[in-house]
Design an enzyme around this catalytic site. Structure first.
Site, short mmCIF file in Angstrom:
data_model
loop_
_atom_site.label_atom_id
_atom_site.label_comp_id
_atom_site.label_asym_id
_atom_site.label_seq_id
_atom_site.Cartn_x
_atom_site.Cartn_y
_atom_site.Cartn_z
NE ARG A 96 -8.47 3.53 10.96
CZ ARG A 96 -9.55 3.28 11.72
NH1 ARG A 96 -9.93 4.15 12.64
NH2 ARG A 96 -10.24 2.18 11.57
CB SER A 129 -6.25 -0.33 5.46
OG SER A 129 -6.94 -1.49 5.87
CD GLU A 139 -4.94 3.78 7.91
OE1 GLU A 139 -4.70 3.29 9.01
OE2 GLU A 139 -5.88 3.42 7.19
#
Length: 383
Positions: free
Chosen positions: A194, A271, A375
């Site tokens: 990520r 998320s 995130e």
């Protein structure tokens, strides 16, 4: 350094001006020839999937030429810039942004016999849908992910066993320090879980992305157990891309991960926390903490070169933060379908979401000695 793009060593790019007090008339004159559309006092909540964020001057760029000219003019003037396209991975302060928000809206998509090239502002799921409709396989597991095509290499978007880095052929980049535009190869982007060298950096602007696809119309090898089982397949097998796309959309919708105006479970940034990777030498301590609080249970985890990756959603729920926490009436809550998503129930502020995120982080850290990392990119606030 052979093979490394020219902007590599410019990280991070630093602006001269630290706050924007430029009158709107002056901004209008500055950007008059760029092709951007200026909107003063635009509520950024209207441009993000979390639907929070205060006001700012927005310069909408519907062509790549306008985007390059606008960023160049603002950088030369030392005016802070926030790049925004789909707004699906941003948590912006209730105070807004003290500069100019450059809205990336160039959305061209060009299909080849074994590839797709999309401008940065193209809606990501529309890009995926176009490839599947054209009989091209590879991106179908990334169906339903909100946001823009240009954002996908920035955080190495991934889902259901596929990451952007696996399929990316090249990225077209604007070097903000020199104004140069060039195609950059995946090996120069420092991809990780990520993340990439583009994330949390002002050095470059993604203008376009190109992916290498399978002209047979078969999916990428199925690596995610839930998806493979839903398709009646073994892990590693393939299935027709259109069938996999439909299945992924169904699975995501069941978790509140496909945008829907009337469903507050989808008013999120997806998320909110990444799955934490714990160094091998600390993994036994984490397992001991889990056993002390939960008992001897099977913990969802995966071996990686960097350490053991734990399921953030599992840790959150076992730390006492169930679906819908903290309950009806709260303006910001965990999704009622998926504990990894922090959601706006209709009237939440950025401060409400930060308060919830901090409670979840501290609860997981206290119980399991694991620090969760957000995130989304935060602007003007810290989680």
């Amino acid at each position: 350094m052979p093979g490394v793009s020219p902007w590599w060593n410019t990280l991070p790019f630093v602006l001269v001006r630290t706050s924007a007090t430029v009158p709107f008339d002056e901004l209008s004159d500055l950007l008059a020839s760029t092709g951007a559309r200026l909107r003063p006092g635009q509520p950024l909540a209207e441009l993000t999937t979390l639907r929070v964020g205060g006001p700012a001057v927005v310069a909408e760029c519907r062509t790549t030429d306008a985007l390059v000219a606008t960023v160049g003019a603002l950088d030369t003037a030392g005016i802070p810039v926030l790049l925004l396209a789909g707004g699906s991975n941003l948590l912006i302060s209730d105070d807004g942004f003290p500069g100019v928000v450059v809205r990336i809206a160039a959305a061209g998509v060009e299909l080849g016999t074994d590839s797709v090239c999309a401008e940065a502002g193209a809606v990501w799921d529309e890009v995926v849908a176009a490839t599947v409709s054209a009989g091209l396989g590879g991106l179908e597991c990334l169906s339903g992910i909100p946001g823009s095509a240009g954002a996908t290499p920035v955080q190495n978007v991934g889902a259901y066993g596929v990451e952007v880095a696996q399929l990316l052929r090249r990225v077209r980049i604007l070097d903000r320090s020199s104004g140069a535009i060039d195609w950059v190869l995946p090996e120069d982007l420092g991809f990780g879980y990520r993340t990439s060298v583009l994330k949390h950096s002002d050095a470059a602007v993604v203008l376009a992305v190109e992916f290498e696809l399978d002209p047979s119309g078969q999916s990428a090898p199925l690596r995610y157990r839930e998806l493979a089982q839903s398709l009646g397949a073994e892990e590693g097998q393939t299935r027709p891309a259109d069938l996999v796309r439909a299945t992924v959309l169904r699975l995501r919708a069941g978790k509140g991960m496909v945008l829907a105006d009337g469903d507050h479970d989808t008013w999120s940034a997806g998320s909110f926390f990444t799955n934490p990777v714990v160094p091998h030498e600390r993994a036994s301590a984490v397992h001991a903490a889990i056993a002390a609080h939960v008992g001897e249970v099977t913990v969802p985890s995966w071996e990686t070169p960097e350490g053991i990756k734990f399921s953030a959603g599992w840790l959150i729920e076992r730390a006492g933060f169930g679906k819908g926490h903290p309950g009806p009436g709260a303006p910001a809550r965990l999704s009622t379908k998926h504990t990894l998503a922090l959601t706006n129930r209709g009237a939440a502020t950025a401060a409400d979401l930060v308060e919830l995120a901090r409670a979840v982080r501290s609860g997981v850290a206290e119980r399991f000695t694991v620090e969760l990392e957000p995130e989304p990119v935060t602007v003007g606030i810290t989680v």
